[in-house]
Motif scaffolding. Structure first.
Motif, PDB file in Angstrom:
ATOM      1  N   PRO A  38      -7.386  -1.283   3.433  1.00  0.00           N
ATOM      2  CA  PRO A  38      -6.310  -1.817   2.000  1.00  0.00           C
ATOM      3  C   PRO A  38      -6.276  -0.559   1.665  1.00  0.00           C
ATOM      4  N   ALA A  39      -7.114   0.298   1.795  1.00  0.00           N
ATOM      5  CA  ALA A  39      -7.168   1.791   0.088  1.00  0.00           C
ATOM      6  C   ALA A  39      -6.655   2.922   1.027  1.00  0.00           C
ATOM      7  N   ALA A  40      -6.937   2.870   3.096  1.00  0.00           N
ATOM      8  CA  ALA A  40      -5.894   3.349   3.431  1.00  0.00           C
ATOM      9  C   ALA A  40      -4.756   3.674   2.846  1.00  0.00           C
ATOM     10  N   LEU A  41      -3.648   1.911   3.083  1.00  0.00           N
ATOM     11  CA  LEU A  41      -2.779   1.754   3.512  1.00  0.00           C
ATOM     12  C   LEU A  41      -2.441   2.112   2.153  1.00  0.00           C
ATOM     13  N   THR A  42      -2.711   1.696   1.102  1.00  0.00           N
ATOM     14  CA  THR A  42      -2.504   2.488   0.526  1.00  0.00           C
ATOM     15  C   THR A  42      -2.236   3.556  -0.383  1.00  0.00           C
ATOM     16  N   ALA A  43      -2.989   4.165   0.381  1.00  0.00           N
ATOM     17  CA  ALA A  43      -2.623   6.030   0.002  1.00  0.00           C
ATOM     18  C   ALA A  43      -1.794   6.471   0.866  1.00  0.00           C
ATOM     19  N   TRP A  44      -1.690   5.532   1.892  1.00  0.00           N
ATOM     20  CA  TRP A  44       0.073   5.788   2.504  1.00  0.00           C
ATOM     21  C   TRP A  44       1.252   5.992   1.628  1.00  0.00           C
ATOM     22  N   TYR A  45       0.930   4.461   1.200  1.00  0.00           N
ATOM     23  CA  TYR A  45       2.590   4.221   0.592  1.00  0.00           C
ATOM     24  C   TYR A  45       2.601   5.049  -0.268  1.00  0.00           C
ATOM     25  N   ARG A  46       1.517   6.358  -1.734  1.00  0.00           N
ATOM     26  CA  ARG A  46       1.157   6.328  -2.403  1.00  0.00           C
ATOM     27  C   ARG A  46       1.902   7.658  -2.130  1.00  0.00           C
ATOM     28  N   ASP A  47       0.517   8.953  -1.056  1.00  0.00           N
ATOM     29  CA  ASP A  47       1.351   9.947  -0.056  1.00  0.00           C
ATOM     30  C   ASP A  47       2.091  10.006   0.728  1.00  0.00           C
ATOM     31  N   VAL A  48       2.588   9.373   1.596  1.00  0.00           N
ATOM     32  CA  VAL A  48       4.128   9.905   2.464  1.00  0.00           C
ATOM     33  C   VAL A  48       4.810   9.095   1.774  1.00  0.00           C
ATOM     34  N   LEU A  49       5.281   7.361   1.368  1.00  0.00           N
ATOM     35  CA  LEU A  49       6.608   7.271   0.674  1.00  0.00           C
ATOM     36  C   LEU A  49       6.958   7.505  -0.568  1.00  0.00           C
ATOM     37  N   GLY A  50       5.677   8.097  -1.463  1.00  0.00           N
ATOM     38  CA  GLY A  50       5.442   8.389  -2.995  1.00  0.00           C
ATOM     39  C   GLY A  50       5.971   7.390  -3.676  1.00  0.00           C
ATOM     40  N   LEU A  51       5.086   6.237  -3.430  1.00  0.00           N
ATOM     41  CA  LEU A  51       5.175   5.109  -4.746  1.00  0.00           C
ATOM     42  C   LEU A  51       4.294   5.368  -5.617  1.00  0.00           C
ATOM     43  N   ASP A  52       4.465   5.323  -6.620  1.00  0.00           N
ATOM     44  CA  ASP A  52       3.195   6.242  -7.231  1.00  0.00           C
ATOM     45  C   ASP A  52       2.832   4.164  -8.375  1.00  0.00           C
ATOM     46  N   VAL A  53       1.464   3.870  -8.024  1.00  0.00           N
ATOM     47  CA  VAL A  53       1.360   3.028  -8.707  1.00  0.00           C
ATOM     48  C   VAL A  53      -0.243   2.759  -8.750  1.00  0.00           C
ATOM     49  N   SER A  54      -0.343   2.439 -10.092  1.00  0.00           N
ATOM     50  CA  SER A  54      -1.589   2.622 -11.138  1.00  0.00           C
ATOM     51  C   SER A  54      -2.535   1.380 -10.456  1.00  0.00           C
ATOM     52  N   GLU A  55      -3.993   1.415 -11.107  1.00  0.00           N
ATOM     53  CA  GLU A  55      -4.844   1.681 -10.165  1.00  0.00           C
ATOM     54  C   GLU A  55      -4.984  -0.026  -9.838  1.00  0.00           C
ATOM     55  N   HIS A  56      -4.280  -0.709 -10.461  1.00  0.00           N
ATOM     56  CA  HIS A  56      -3.741  -1.922 -10.444  1.00  0.00           C
ATOM     57  C   HIS A  56      -2.885  -2.500  -9.088  1.00  0.00           C
ATOM     58  N   GLY A  57      -1.676  -1.367  -8.985  1.00  0.00           N
ATOM     59  CA  GLY A  57      -1.164  -1.786  -8.520  1.00  0.00           C
ATOM     60  C   GLY A  57       0.484  -2.114  -9.379  1.00  0.00           C
ATOM     61  N   LEU A  58       0.461  -1.478  -9.659  1.00  0.00           N
ATOM     62  CA  LEU A  58       1.771  -1.434 -10.917  1.00  0.00           C
ATOM     63  C   LEU A  58       2.628  -0.233 -10.570  1.00  0.00           C
ATOM     64  N   TRP A  59       4.022  -1.110 -10.635  1.00  0.00           N
ATOM     65  CA  TRP A  59       4.800   0.313 -10.179  1.00  0.00           C
ATOM     66  C   TRP A  59       6.078   0.398 -10.491  1.00  0.00           C
ATOM     67  N   GLN A  60       6.059   1.403 -11.708  1.00  0.00           N
ATOM     68  CA  GLN A  60       7.256   0.780 -12.861  1.00  0.00           C
ATOM     69  C   GLN A  60       9.005   1.968 -12.019  1.00  0.00           C
ATOM     70  N   GLN A  61       9.018   0.750 -10.921  1.00  0.00           N
ATOM     71  CA  GLN A  61      10.758   1.161 -10.620  1.00  0.00           C
ATOM     72  C   GLN A  61      12.128   1.621 -11.054  1.00  0.00           C
ATOM     73  N   GLU A  62      12.375   2.767 -10.742  1.00  0.00           N
ATOM     74  CA  GLU A  62      14.135   2.828 -11.467  1.00  0.00           C
ATOM     75  C   GLU A  62      15.350   1.850 -11.163  1.00  0.00           C
ATOM     76  N   PRO A  63      15.752   1.447 -12.190  1.00  0.00           N
ATOM     77  CA  PRO A  63      16.538   0.214 -11.813  1.00  0.00           C
ATOM     78  C   PRO A  63      17.887   0.498 -10.601  1.00  0.00           C
ATOM     79  N   GLY A  64      18.181  -0.451  -9.988  1.00  0.00           N
ATOM     80  CA  GLY A  64      19.054  -0.965  -8.851  1.00  0.00           C
ATOM     81  C   GLY A  64      18.870  -1.745  -8.894  1.00  0.00           C
ATOM     82  N   PRO A  65      19.747  -2.682  -7.414  1.00  0.00           N
ATOM     83  CA  PRO A  65      20.025  -3.870  -6.767  1.00  0.00           C
ATOM     84  C   PRO A  65      18.812  -4.248  -6.186  1.00  0.00           C
ATOM     85  N   THR A  66      19.212  -4.987  -5.635  1.00  0.00           N
ATOM     86  CA  THR A  66      18.312  -5.455  -4.872  1.00  0.00           C
ATOM     87  C   THR A  66      18.770  -7.002  -4.450  1.00  0.00           C
TER      88      THR A  66
END
Length: 117
Positions: free
Chosen positions: A17-45
């Protein structure tokens, strides 16, 4: 009738999990908090249900696929390749919808990247 307000989370199994979390953060640029919270930009889903035997998700054992909105698909694909990520060679354009590309994370999960129109 009560209605769902939005996606509250996306949960992924991982052998590291730590390595995959780092990949999502460092490679995809997902800025997540220590608890995984991500404030995404508004848009369609998009919520789309596929046939059980679809190959669209990659391997048949993958039951869901994460779709992430991006500002510039070409720039994101270059960034991913520079990090050695497993990026699909093809992209897809859908008139009136946008452009799509795909990457597979280190745990083998196929992720769709979407640049909306």
């Amino acid at each position: 009738m009560e209605r769902v307000l939005g996606i509250g989370g996306y949960f992924v199994r991982a052998t590291d999990p730590a390595a995959l979390t780092a990949w999502y953060r460092d490679v995809l640029g997902l800025d997540v908090s220590e608890h995984g919270l991500w404030q995404q930009e508004p848009g369609p889903t998009v919520v789309a249900i596929f046939e059980a035997d679809t190959d669209y998700f990659g391997r048949r054992t993958q039951q869901t696929m994460l779709n992430l909105r991006v500002r510039d698909l070409d720039a994101m694909l270059v960034q991913l390749r520079e990090h050695g990520a497993d990026v699909a060679a093809e992209t897809q354009d859908m008139e009136g919808v946008g452009r799509f590309g795909w990457v597979t994370d280190p745990e083998g999960n196929r992720i769709e990247l979407w640049q909306p129109v």
